[in-house]
Motif scaffolding. Structure first.
Motif, PDB file in Angstrom:
ATOM      1  N   ARG A 126       7.246  -0.373   2.253  1.00 49.43           N
ATOM      2  CA  ARG A 126       5.032  -1.020   2.380  1.00 49.43           C
ATOM      3  C   ARG A 126       4.944  -0.864   3.608  1.00 49.43           C
ATOM      4  O   ARG A 126       5.015  -0.805   4.897  1.00 49.43           O
ATOM      5  CB  ARG A 126       5.156  -1.687   1.197  1.00 49.43           C
ATOM      6  CG  ARG A 126       5.463  -1.608   0.010  1.00 49.43           C
ATOM      7  CD  ARG A 126       4.876  -2.807  -0.663  1.00 49.43           C
ATOM      8  NE  ARG A 126       3.840  -3.273  -0.963  1.00 49.43           N
ATOM      9  CZ  ARG A 126       2.640  -3.664  -1.367  1.00 49.43           C
ATOM     10  NH1 ARG A 126       2.778  -4.864  -2.272  1.00 49.43           N
ATOM     11  NH2 ARG A 126       1.464  -3.959  -1.533  1.00 49.43           N
ATOM     12  N   MET A 165      -3.157  -9.305   3.307  1.00 51.10           N
ATOM     13  CA  MET A 165      -2.597 -10.683   2.411  1.00 51.10           C
ATOM     14  C   MET A 165      -2.012 -10.394   1.205  1.00 51.10           C
ATOM     15  O   MET A 165      -1.247 -10.974   0.697  1.00 51.10           O
ATOM     16  CB  MET A 165      -4.015 -11.266   1.813  1.00 51.10           C
ATOM     17  CG  MET A 165      -4.991 -11.851   2.399  1.00 51.10           C
ATOM     18  SD  MET A 165      -4.309 -13.022   3.920  1.00 51.10           S
ATOM     19  CE  MET A 165      -5.475 -13.212   5.288  1.00 51.10           C
ATOM     20  N   GLN A 166      -2.455  -9.131   0.378  1.00 53.08           N
ATOM     21  CA  GLN A 166      -1.204  -8.153  -1.282  1.00 53.08           C
ATOM     22  C   GLN A 166       0.099  -8.449  -0.409  1.00 53.08           C
ATOM     23  O   GLN A 166       1.190  -8.851  -1.446  1.00 53.08           O
ATOM     24  CB  GLN A 166      -1.731  -7.137  -1.241  1.00 53.08           C
ATOM     25  CG  GLN A 166      -3.233  -7.841  -1.647  1.00 53.08           C
ATOM     26  CD  GLN A 166      -2.481  -8.690  -3.334  1.00 53.08           C
ATOM     27  OE1 GLN A 166      -2.330  -8.284  -3.937  1.00 53.08           O
ATOM     28  NE2 GLN A 166      -3.903  -9.358  -3.569  1.00 53.08           N
ATOM     29  N   TYR A 167       0.530  -7.798   0.990  1.00 58.14           N
ATOM     30  CA  TYR A 167       1.331  -7.501   1.677  1.00 58.14           C
ATOM     31  C   TYR A 167       2.042  -8.747   1.543  1.00 58.14           C
ATOM     32  O   TYR A 167       3.717  -9.023   1.198  1.00 58.14           O
ATOM     33  CB  TYR A 167       1.633  -6.295   2.846  1.00 58.14           C
ATOM     34  CG  TYR A 167       2.957  -6.229   3.372  1.00 58.14           C
ATOM     35  CD1 TYR A 167       3.295  -5.009   3.387  1.00 58.14           C
ATOM     36  CD2 TYR A 167       3.253  -7.515   4.661  1.00 58.14           C
ATOM     37  CE1 TYR A 167       4.646  -5.062   3.475  1.00 58.14           C
ATOM     38  CE2 TYR A 167       4.772  -6.901   4.612  1.00 58.14           C
ATOM     39  CZ  TYR A 167       5.375  -5.768   4.540  1.00 58.14           C
ATOM     40  OH  TYR A 167       7.098  -5.403   4.762  1.00 58.14           O
ATOM     41  N   HIS A 168       1.825  -9.564   2.328  1.00 59.12           N
ATOM     42  CA  HIS A 168       2.613 -11.419   1.929  1.00 59.12           C
ATOM     43  C   HIS A 168       2.689 -11.964   0.917  1.00 59.12           C
ATOM     44  O   HIS A 168       3.794 -11.992   0.618  1.00 59.12           O
ATOM     45  CB  HIS A 168       1.102 -12.125   3.136  1.00 59.12           C
ATOM     46  CG  HIS A 168       2.249 -13.499   3.834  1.00 59.12           C
ATOM     47  ND1 HIS A 168       2.346 -13.541   5.493  1.00 59.12           N
ATOM     48  CD2 HIS A 168       2.188 -14.925   3.113  1.00 59.12           C
ATOM     49  CE1 HIS A 168       2.709 -14.513   5.057  1.00 59.12           C
ATOM     50  NE2 HIS A 168       2.860 -15.487   3.812  1.00 59.12           N
ATOM     51  N   LEU A 169       1.927 -11.446  -0.451  1.00 55.23           N
ATOM     52  CA  LEU A 169       1.959 -12.044  -0.691  1.00 55.23           C
ATOM     53  C   LEU A 169       3.642 -11.281  -1.592  1.00 55.23           C
ATOM     54  O   LEU A 169       4.119 -12.096  -2.294  1.00 55.23           O
ATOM     55  CB  LEU A 169       0.538 -12.010  -1.831  1.00 55.23           C
ATOM     56  CG  LEU A 169       1.062 -12.083  -3.489  1.00 55.23           C
ATOM     57  CD1 LEU A 169       1.337 -13.918  -3.829  1.00 55.23           C
ATOM     58  CD2 LEU A 169      -0.510 -12.263  -4.278  1.00 55.23           C
ATOM     59  N   GLN A 170       3.298 -10.054  -1.991  1.00 56.90           N
ATOM     60  CA  GLN A 170       4.057  -9.382  -2.504  1.00 56.90           C
ATOM     61  C   GLN A 170       5.743  -9.549  -1.757  1.00 56.90           C
ATOM     62  O   GLN A 170       6.865  -9.936  -2.687  1.00 56.90           O
ATOM     63  CB  GLN A 170       4.158  -8.000  -1.963  1.00 56.90           C
ATOM     64  CG  GLN A 170       4.919  -6.471  -3.079  1.00 56.90           C
ATOM     65  CD  GLN A 170       4.669  -7.116  -4.187  1.00 56.90           C
ATOM     66  OE1 GLN A 170       3.644  -7.145  -4.923  1.00 56.90           O
ATOM     67  NE2 GLN A 170       5.961  -7.818  -4.569  1.00 56.90           N
ATOM     68  N   ARG A 171       5.384  -9.703  -0.540  1.00 59.97           N
ATOM     69  CA  ARG A 171       7.034 -10.206   0.489  1.00 59.97           C
ATOM     70  C   ARG A 171       7.737 -12.079  -0.217  1.00 59.97           C
ATOM     71  O   ARG A 171       8.519 -11.777  -0.675  1.00 59.97           O
ATOM     72  CB  ARG A 171       6.447 -11.143   1.404  1.00 59.97           C
ATOM     73  CG  ARG A 171       6.404  -9.266   2.725  1.00 59.97           C
ATOM     74  CD  ARG A 171       7.416  -8.046   2.195  1.00 59.97           C
ATOM     75  NE  ARG A 171       9.062  -8.550   2.728  1.00 59.97           N
ATOM     76  CZ  ARG A 171       9.653  -8.018   3.640  1.00 59.97           C
ATOM     77  NH1 ARG A 171       9.117  -6.930   3.919  1.00 59.97           N
ATOM     78  NH2 ARG A 171      10.523  -8.159   4.356  1.00 59.97           N
ATOM     79  N   GLU A 172       6.510 -13.066  -0.233  1.00 60.12           N
ATOM     80  CA  GLU A 172       6.549 -14.527  -1.555  1.00 60.12           C
ATOM     81  C   GLU A 172       7.663 -13.491  -2.501  1.00 60.12           C
ATOM     82  O   GLU A 172       8.354 -14.657  -2.362  1.00 60.12           O
ATOM     83  CB  GLU A 172       5.589 -15.100  -0.830  1.00 60.12           C
ATOM     84  CG  GLU A 172       4.886 -14.919   0.400  1.00 60.12           C
ATOM     85  CD  GLU A 172       6.230 -16.385   1.302  1.00 60.12           C
ATOM     86  OE1 GLU A 172       6.207 -16.962   0.364  1.00 60.12           O
ATOM     87  OE2 GLU A 172       5.883 -16.128   2.756  1.00 60.12           O
ATOM     88  N   GLN A 194      -0.036 -18.690   4.779  1.00 66.54           N
ATOM     89  CA  GLN A 194      -1.036 -17.606   5.598  1.00 66.54           C
ATOM     90  C   GLN A 194      -1.818 -18.183   6.059  1.00 66.54           C
ATOM     91  O   GLN A 194      -3.215 -17.672   6.638  1.00 66.54           O
ATOM     92  CB  GLN A 194      -1.104 -16.823   3.770  1.00 66.54           C
ATOM     93  CG  GLN A 194      -1.743 -16.093   3.797  1.00 66.54           C
ATOM     94  CD  GLN A 194      -1.689 -15.115   2.915  1.00 66.54           C
ATOM     95  OE1 GLN A 194      -2.466 -16.634   1.472  1.00 66.54           O
ATOM     96  NE2 GLN A 194      -1.781 -14.561   2.241  1.00 66.54           N
ATOM     97  N   ASP A 249       8.934 -11.180  -3.580  1.00 69.33           N
ATOM     98  CA  ASP A 249       9.791 -10.345  -2.999  1.00 69.33           C
ATOM     99  C   ASP A 249      11.147 -11.814  -3.506  1.00 69.33           C
ATOM    100  O   ASP A 249      12.425 -11.648  -3.529  1.00 69.33           O
ATOM    101  CB  ASP A 249      10.386  -9.489  -2.707  1.00 69.33           C
ATOM    102  CG  ASP A 249       9.054  -8.072  -3.048  1.00 69.33           C
ATOM    103  OD1 ASP A 249       8.576  -8.182  -4.080  1.00 69.33           O
ATOM    104  OD2 ASP A 249       9.217  -7.524  -1.548  1.00 69.33           O
ATOM    105  N   GLU A 250      10.615 -12.267  -2.012  1.00 65.50           N
ATOM    106  CA  GLU A 250      11.461 -13.327  -1.547  1.00 65.50           C
ATOM    107  C   GLU A 250      12.025 -14.030  -2.966  1.00 65.50           C
ATOM    108  O   GLU A 250      13.248 -14.741  -3.023  1.00 65.50           O
ATOM    109  CB  GLU A 250      11.454 -14.360  -0.113  1.00 65.50           C
ATOM    110  CG  GLU A 250      12.503 -15.082  -0.174  1.00 65.50           C
ATOM    111  CD  GLU A 250      11.512 -16.089   1.473  1.00 65.50           C
ATOM    112  OE1 GLU A 250      12.578 -16.280   2.319  1.00 65.50           O
ATOM    113  OE2 GLU A 250      10.549 -16.396   0.948  1.00 65.50           O
ATOM    114  N   TRP A 292       4.295 -12.097   7.811  1.00 66.47           N
ATOM    115  CA  TRP A 292       4.895 -12.247   6.861  1.00 66.47           C
ATOM    116  C   TRP A 292       6.464 -12.611   7.704  1.00 66.47           C
ATOM    117  O   TRP A 292       6.462 -13.782   8.035  1.00 66.47           O
ATOM    118  CB  TRP A 292       5.139 -11.413   5.326  1.00 66.47           C
ATOM    119  CG  TRP A 292       5.786 -12.282   5.165  1.00 66.47           C
ATOM    120  CD1 TRP A 292       5.932 -13.206   3.457  1.00 66.47           C
ATOM    121  CD2 TRP A 292       7.695 -11.713   4.617  1.00 66.47           C
ATOM    122  NE1 TRP A 292       7.104 -13.893   3.144  1.00 66.47           N
ATOM    123  CE2 TRP A 292       8.318 -12.726   3.592  1.00 66.47           C
ATOM    124  CE3 TRP A 292       8.502 -11.023   4.945  1.00 66.47           C
ATOM    125  CZ2 TRP A 292       9.760 -13.365   3.355  1.00 66.47           C
ATOM    126  CZ3 TRP A 292      10.196 -10.962   5.171  1.00 66.47           C
ATOM    127  CH2 TRP A 292       9.617 -11.377   3.906  1.00 66.47           C
TER     128      TRP A 292
END
Lengths: 202, 112
Positions: free
Chosen positions: B73, A29-36, B46, A38-39, B28
């Motif tokens: 990552r 979930m953190q990875y997804h958040l981080q990509r969002e 999500q 970054d975008e 993602w």
């Protein structure tokens, strides 16, 4: 559908490596958040604004995680354990109630056990002979009044025995009480039966 | 991003399987790909994507592996399993049948 090997491995992992599975869910979930984030930064937002915007867009992350947990199929085991734990703690807090409940249960279970052991002994326990289910008691019935005769005369018996095709080994018996005593002990009365010689075979 | 409104139940599974047929991908990237390939019409959030991924994983249709992603990552990459490939073929055929049938009924207004 039977479980495949890899599915079974996943379930066991969710059960016994739950910390690790949780960490991975968190990381995912953190990875997804981080990509969002970054975008959004790439689009020109400040890191802080990007973070807020991304969090707003994702919605309730804890809720999303919970829905992922629901997919694990072993959730009910975890939930059951949690419920048991919660139940035990609640009982521990409310001692008076617990004591009353346990006593009531103990009494109920005890009574039940006693009643059923009596019922089993009287009604259900098989006779202590080999092939006990093949033993049968045959009565004469007196039909005008419909009751079983307690006795049978020897001539009737012999006639029956001669014409018998249904039973392997007919015999007569008669219930009795016997007194057993002697050797200075306390005499005792026991239930017994007088049986013609063929009745009991080991 | 929010749940794609009006997306038929189970369709998301089909979209995920179709996209993973090309190459293993993390969550993602799957959402991005769905958005790009649908010309921004389908936006999978999500809250819909990850439960679906985890369900497919538990079903044995996809499997996950942690790999280092393009931004350096660790990310959880999903790929199709053999069972998943078979399921995709079935689901895709089913979808073709269904959408063709609906198209027979729902015609553009100028044709009627």
């Amino acid at each position: 559908m039977p479980l495949s090997y890899s599915q079974l491995r996943l379930r066991l992992r969710s059960l016994f490596r739950s910390n690790r599975v949780e960490r991975e869910l968190d990381e995912e979930m953190q990875y997804h958040l981080q990509r969002e984030i970054d975008e959004r930064i790439a689009k020109g937002l400040s890191p802080e604004d990007a973070r807020y915007a991304a969090l707003r867009a994702l919605g309730e992350i804890t809720q999303n995680k919970e829905e992922c947990r629901d997919m694990r199929k072993v959730n009910w085991i975890e939930d059951l354990l949690k419920d048991l734990h919660y139940g035990a703690r609640t009982l521990g807090k409310n001692l008076a109630f617990t004591v009353v409940a346990v006593l009531a249960l103990a009494l109920g279970i005890g009574t039940n056990t006693a009643m059923f052991s009596v019922a089993y002994g009287v009604l259900a326990r098989p006779l202590p002979y080999p092939d006990a289910d093949r033993l049968a008691v045959v009565h004469l019935r007196y039909f005008p009044r419909d009751f079983a005769f307690g006795t049978m005369c020897i001539r009737d018996y012999l006639l029956w025995k001669e014409n018998n095709t249904a039973f392997e080994e007919p015999s007569l018996f008669r219930g009795n009480r016997f007194d057993i005593g002697g050797n200075g002990g306390v005499p005792e009365q026991v239930q017994g039966a007088a049986v013609t010689a063929v009745a009991v075979r080991k | 991003m929010s749940k794609p409104t009006g997306l038929v139940q189970g369709t998301l599974d089909l979209l995920i399987l179709t996209i993973l047929e090309l190459e293993p991908m993390h969550g993602w990237a799957i959402a991005q790909r769905i958005r790009q390939m649908s010309n921004d019409v389908l936006q999978v959030g999500q809250s819909a994507l990850y439960p679906a991924l985890h369900k497919l994983e538990q079903q044995g249709w996809i499997e996950a592996e942690w790999k280092v992603s393009d931004n350096n990552r660790r990310a959880k990459y999903y790929s199709l399993t053999r069972a998943g490939r078979k399921a995709l073929a079935q689901e895709a055929a089913q979808w073709q049948r269904l959408s063709a049938a609906i198209a027979l009924i729902v015609r553009p207004t100028w044709e009627t």
